[in-house]
Scaffold this motif. Structure first.
Motif, short mmCIF file in Angstrom:
data_model
loop_
_atom_site.label_atom_id
_atom_site.label_comp_id
_atom_site.label_asym_id
_atom_site.label_seq_id
_atom_site.Cartn_x
_atom_site.Cartn_y
_atom_site.Cartn_z
N MET A 1 0.84 -1.01 -0.04
CA MET A 1 -0.11 0.03 0.07
C MET A 1 0.86 1.32 0.06
SD MET A 1 -3.33 -0.32 2.45
CE MET A 1 -3.73 -2.03 2.66
N ASN A 2 0.28 2.52 -0.37
CA ASN A 2 0.99 3.72 -0.36
C ASN A 2 1.05 4.10 1.25
OD1 ASN A 2 -1.55 4.90 0.12
ND2 ASN A 2 -1.71 5.85 -1.57
N ASN A 3 0.57 3.51 2.04
CA ASN A 3 0.70 3.69 3.54
C ASN A 3 0.12 4.97 3.78
OD1 ASN A 3 1.94 1.11 4.22
ND2 ASN A 3 4.05 2.11 3.55
N GLY A 4 -0.61 5.61 3.16
CA GLY A 4 -1.42 6.91 3.41
C GLY A 4 -0.51 7.94 3.07
N TYR A 141 -4.02 8.75 -6.51
CA TYR A 141 -3.93 8.07 -5.01
C TYR A 141 -5.01 8.81 -4.27
CZ TYR A 141 0.06 5.41 -6.18
OH TYR A 141 1.11 4.33 -6.57
N PRO A 145 -7.92 6.54 -2.73
CA PRO A 145 -6.91 5.82 -1.61
C PRO A 145 -7.18 4.45 -1.54
CG PRO A 145 -8.75 7.29 -0.64
CD PRO A 145 -8.90 7.26 -2.13
N ASN A 146 -6.26 3.69 -1.43
CA ASN A 146 -6.01 2.24 -1.13
C ASN A 146 -6.82 1.43 -2.33
OD1 ASN A 146 -4.63 2.43 1.22
ND2 ASN A 146 -6.74 3.08 2.16
#
Length: 152
Positions: A1-4, A141, A145-146
């Motif tokens: 994931m892009n980890n937020g 993103y 998101p996610n």
């Protein structure tokens, strides 16, 4: 994931404040919108994507009486690029016209953009005006998101 972690922050900017290359991308989307085939909704949309090597692909929405087989502008532009061997993008512009709001990509197009976003890239959303006034500056993103993908 892009980890937020988001590289891009959503904001509204004046068209005149954008980089000339981003203005050109929006203008290309506005031009593509003129070819939209929308006899059922009368809601024309144009899109343009710039590849990492600088080539620009544009698309418009194409409707169908059966509705489901229609193609959104974003997916048309991406499909044109992919069919010519391009799969890495650095920016995207989407334009439509609603009097009181900006029109970001639909959910299906957000997922389609995500498929080709190994890295986050900016998405510019504007009204199809000449020239546009306000532009939503966001990113793939941020729009999804996610999103469904295999993050590396």
């Amino acid at each position: 994931m892009n980890n937020g972690a988001h590289k891009y922050v959503d904001c509204i900017k004046k068209f005149s404040e954008l980089d000339p290359a981003d203005c050109e991308l929006i203008e290309t989307a506005i031009s593509a919108r003129k070819f939209a085939y929308v006899p059922y909704s009368n809601f024309a949309v144009g899109a343009a994507l710039r590849t990492k090597c600088g080539k620009v692909f544009s698309g418009c929405n194409v409707e169908n009486a059966a509705f489901t087989p229609g193609a959104c502008a974003e997916r048309t532009a991406i499909s044109k690029a992919v069919s010519e061997g391009y799969k890495e993008f650095e920016s995207c512009a989407v334009v439509a016209y609603q009097k009181d709001t900006l029109t970001p990509p639909c959910g299906v197009c957000r997922q389609f953009l995500m498929e080709f976003a190994a890295e986050d890239f900016p998405v510019y959303v504007a009204r199809a005006e000449d020239p546009p006034n306000e532009v939503l500056c966001t990113s793939v993103y941020n729009l999804l998101p996610n999103g469904f993908r295999n993050f590396k």
